[in-house]
Design a protein around this motif. Structure first.
Motif, PDB file in Angstrom:
ATOM      1  N   THR A 258       5.954   3.014   0.213  1.00 52.00           N
ATOM      2  CA  THR A 258       4.949   1.675   0.400  1.00 52.00           C
ATOM      3  C   THR A 258       5.396   0.945   1.509  1.00 52.00           C
ATOM      4  O   THR A 258       6.514   0.927   1.914  1.00 52.00           O
ATOM      5  N   VAL A 259       4.355   0.515   1.844  1.00 56.04           N
ATOM      6  CA  VAL A 259       4.616  -0.787   3.015  1.00 56.04           C
ATOM      7  C   VAL A 259       3.572  -1.810   2.716  1.00 56.04           C
ATOM      8  O   VAL A 259       2.820  -1.866   2.061  1.00 56.04           O
ATOM      9  N   PRO A 260       3.999  -3.105   3.392  1.00 53.35           N
ATOM     10  CA  PRO A 260       3.030  -4.073   3.020  1.00 53.35           C
ATOM     11  C   PRO A 260       1.770  -3.695   3.781  1.00 53.35           C
ATOM     12  O   PRO A 260       1.549  -3.102   4.910  1.00 53.35           O
ATOM     13  N   LYS A 261       0.531  -4.210   2.890  1.00 47.18           N
ATOM     14  CA  LYS A 261      -0.925  -3.722   3.258  1.00 47.18           C
ATOM     15  C   LYS A 261      -0.861  -4.337   4.837  1.00 47.18           C
ATOM     16  O   LYS A 261      -1.562  -3.791   5.640  1.00 47.18           O
TER      17      LYS A 261
ATOM     18  N   ALA B  40       0.925  -1.347  -0.065  1.00 48.91           N
ATOM     19  CA  ALA B  40      -0.178   0.080   0.217  1.00 48.91           C
ATOM     20  C   ALA B  40       0.750   1.253   0.120  1.00 48.91           C
ATOM     21  O   ALA B  40       2.234   1.056   0.505  1.00 48.91           O
ATOM     22  N   LYS B  41       0.463   2.213  -0.460  1.00 45.64           N
ATOM     23  CA  LYS B  41       1.273   3.647  -0.422  1.00 45.64           C
ATOM     24  C   LYS B  41       0.637   4.544   0.468  1.00 45.64           C
ATOM     25  O   LYS B  41      -0.683   4.583   0.631  1.00 45.64           O
TER      26      LYS B  41
ATOM     27  N   THR C 258      -2.149  10.775   2.949  1.00 49.52           N
ATOM     28  CA  THR C 258      -3.038  10.027   2.099  1.00 49.52           C
ATOM     29  C   THR C 258      -2.739   8.486   1.952  1.00 49.52           C
ATOM     30  O   THR C 258      -1.477   8.284   2.175  1.00 49.52           O
ATOM     31  N   TYR C 259      -3.760   7.622   1.895  1.00 50.80           N
ATOM     32  CA  TYR C 259      -3.315   6.342   1.717  1.00 50.80           C
ATOM     33  C   TYR C 259      -3.925   5.653   0.402  1.00 50.80           C
ATOM     34  O   TYR C 259      -5.118   5.908   0.180  1.00 50.80           O
ATOM     35  N   ASP C 260      -3.210   4.704  -0.267  1.00 51.56           N
ATOM     36  CA  ASP C 260      -3.834   4.166  -1.123  1.00 51.56           C
ATOM     37  C   ASP C 260      -3.311   2.631  -1.330  1.00 51.56           C
ATOM     38  O   ASP C 260      -2.288   2.303  -1.367  1.00 51.56           O
ATOM     39  N   ASP C 261      -4.433   1.844  -1.018  1.00 51.04           N
ATOM     40  CA  ASP C 261      -4.178   0.388  -1.062  1.00 51.04           C
ATOM     41  C   ASP C 261      -4.460  -0.227  -2.490  1.00 51.04           C
ATOM     42  O   ASP C 261      -4.402  -1.715  -2.525  1.00 51.04           O
ATOM     43  N   ASN C 262      -4.997   0.654  -3.283  1.00 45.85           N
ATOM     44  CA  ASN C 262      -5.131  -0.158  -4.530  1.00 45.85           C
ATOM     45  C   ASN C 262      -3.994   0.007  -5.648  1.00 45.85           C
ATOM     46  O   ASN C 262      -4.326   0.340  -6.748  1.00 45.85           O
ATOM     47  N   ILE C 263      -2.796  -0.352  -5.309  1.00 48.53           N
ATOM     48  CA  ILE C 263      -1.834  -0.171  -6.011  1.00 48.53           C
ATOM     49  C   ILE C 263      -1.107  -1.611  -6.511  1.00 48.53           C
ATOM     50  O   ILE C 263      -1.459  -2.512  -5.427  1.00 48.53           O
ATOM     51  N   ALA C 264      -0.093  -1.655  -7.273  1.00 47.55           N
ATOM     52  CA  ALA C 264       0.413  -3.101  -7.585  1.00 47.55           C
ATOM     53  C   ALA C 264       1.940  -2.472  -8.053  1.00 47.55           C
ATOM     54  O   ALA C 264       2.188  -1.438  -8.643  1.00 47.55           O
ATOM     55  N   LYS C 265       2.921  -3.142  -7.579  1.00 50.87           N
ATOM     56  CA  LYS C 265       4.124  -3.002  -8.121  1.00 50.87           C
ATOM     57  C   LYS C 265       4.595  -4.114  -9.053  1.00 50.87           C
ATOM     58  O   LYS C 265       4.495  -5.227  -8.802  1.00 50.87           O
TER      59      LYS C 265
END
Ligand code: ASP
Ligand code: MG
Length: 429
Positions: free
Chosen positions: A330-333, A284-285, A356-363
């Protein structure tokens, strides 16, 4: 008559032969949760282990908990509280592996062979005290050696250890791999990691049907792959293997095919520019907005995250305007809730504008040892994303890896386009 030089070479070759014979005597085999998911599978693994023993090897088998039982245990704890005390979580999770070692040992006895099962604590897997993420500090393998000398098959619970104060610890999800490698290092044995996949692939075969199994991969590449989302091996097991020179092979417990060998780069037959595309949907970001841009700020923010034992991955700081800037990372969800807490404290202390936070991401990452000597890989990766209309939110690189953070829903499109563009599919190697 041999001259002195030739005689020395002869002696050396002889010694090397002896050493490699001694080395090949013990094999450590690790079986993952899916390989021991039910009684039939446990029986199959038992026969496989007995076969290995009958071929003249001493076998140490390291096993994970049955199927998804670690997840099931975790969800029981979470029904009581969202953040159970980690010491008790370890006590609970370690019970999963204790069941599988006993069952596997019983299955081997049923085949007429002698096996003996041990918990991590019983065979001296000594760790530090960071519960749920403990690191192995020492393996006191005397007991294992003693039982192997008695011609027994030794079965060890993966994923768990014990502190010097005799508290049970676990090594982080997927930690049985590290148990196996650490024991192999101590016994100077080779290490086979058995799971439900045939090896390390050029991409996750569940989303890329044309993905190809790699015959070999270097420790460095495997480290990058494991760090960027390849689920086949726990990152720490690869680090351990590299640091101790443990020959490793990843292979399937459902077939007899050879798998992927993990080697020193100098031992590899072929060096590809790109070995694989990986993806990770478990991060997550977090963005800190309007942070004062002066020395010591980053140290404060990341210092407090480090104290909270949160693994920060990518970090990006914007160009500052009028003395303030934004920092994203980024950190682990799994660490997002705790990360949020710490970041909100930091926002107040530093008088930042907010977060702000965004857990709708991919690396999505490209990994390959050949990148070191081939310029233009990053440019090509960005071009591929541009053609697919995929927006890049963050970028980070190492000498053999390029990672981009994108929107989670673009994952499959991104991995598949890169896999094609870099000709990684079957038959094109
Ligand atoms: N059973 C643990 C897990 O599921 C350890 C492992 O499988 O390696 O994470
Ligand atoms: Mg498991």
């Amino acid at each position: 008559m041999l001259n002195l030089h030739e005689a020395n070479i002869e002696k050396l070759t002889f010694r090397t032969a002896l050493v490699s014979k001694a080395l090949s005597e013990i094999v450590v085999q690790k079986y993952g949760g899916s390989s021991v998911a039910d009684i039939d599978r446990i029986k199959r693994i038992a026969s496989r282990i007995v076969e290995t023993k009958n071929s003249g090897k001493k076998v140490v088998a390291v096993v994970s908990a049955l199927g998804d039982s670690t997840d099931e245990l975790m969800s029981l704890a979470n029904q009581l509280t969202p953040s159970p005390p980690t010491r008790e979580v370890d006590m609970l999770l370690a019970s999963g592996e204790q069941r599988s070692i006993a069952l596997l040992s019983i299955a081997i006895h049923a085949l007429g062979e002698i096996a003996i099962s041990f918990t991590g604590a019983q065979v001296g897997i000594v760790t530090d005290t960071s519960h749920t993420k403990a690191k192995i500090v020492e393996v006191r393998a005397e007991r294992i050696k003693k039982e192997l000398d008695k011609n027994k098959i030794v079965i060890v619970a993966g994923f768990q250890g014990v502190t010097l104060d005799e508290d049970i610890t676990t090594l982080g999800r997927g930690g049985s791999d590290t148990t196996a490698v650490a024991i192999a290092a101590e016994l100077k044995a080779s290490c086979q990691i058995y799971s439900d996949v045939e090896g390390v692939f050029t991409a996750d075969p569940r989303i890329i049907p044309g993905a190809r199994k790699l015959d070999e991969v270097s420790f460095e590449e495997m480290l990058e792959m494991a760090a960027t989302g390849a689920k086949v091996l726990q990152l720490r097991s690869v680090e351990y293997g590299r640091n101790h020179g443990v020959p490793m092979e990843v292979r399937s417990s459902f077939s007899k095919e050879s798998g992927t060998c993990i080697l020193e780069e100098s031992q590899m037959k072929e060096k590809a520019i790109i070995s694989g595309v990986t993806h990770d949907n478990d991060e997550a970001k977090i963005t800190l907005l309007g942070v004062p841009d002066r020395p010591g700020i980053a140290a404060k923010v990341f210092g407090s995250l480090a104290k909270g034992n949160i693994n920060v991955d990518m970090i990006i700081q914007n160009v500052s305007e009028q003395g303030i800037t934004d920092i994203s990372f980024t950190v682990p969800k799994d660490d997002l809730a705790k990360g949020k807490e710490l970041v909100e404290i930091a926002v107040k202390k530093l008088e930042a504008k907010g977060s702000t936070y965004d857990d709708n991401i991919a690396k999505v990452s490209l990994v390959g040892a050949g990148m070191k000597s081939h310029p233009g890989v990053a440019a090509k990766m960005f071009e591929v994303f541009a053609e697919e209309g995929i927006n890049i939110e963050m970028i980070s690189t190492s000498s053999i890896k390029i990672s981009c953070v994108i929107k989670e829903e673009d994952t499959v499109k991104a991995v598949s386009a890169l896999h094609n563009a870099f000709n990684l599919e079957r038959g094109s190697a």
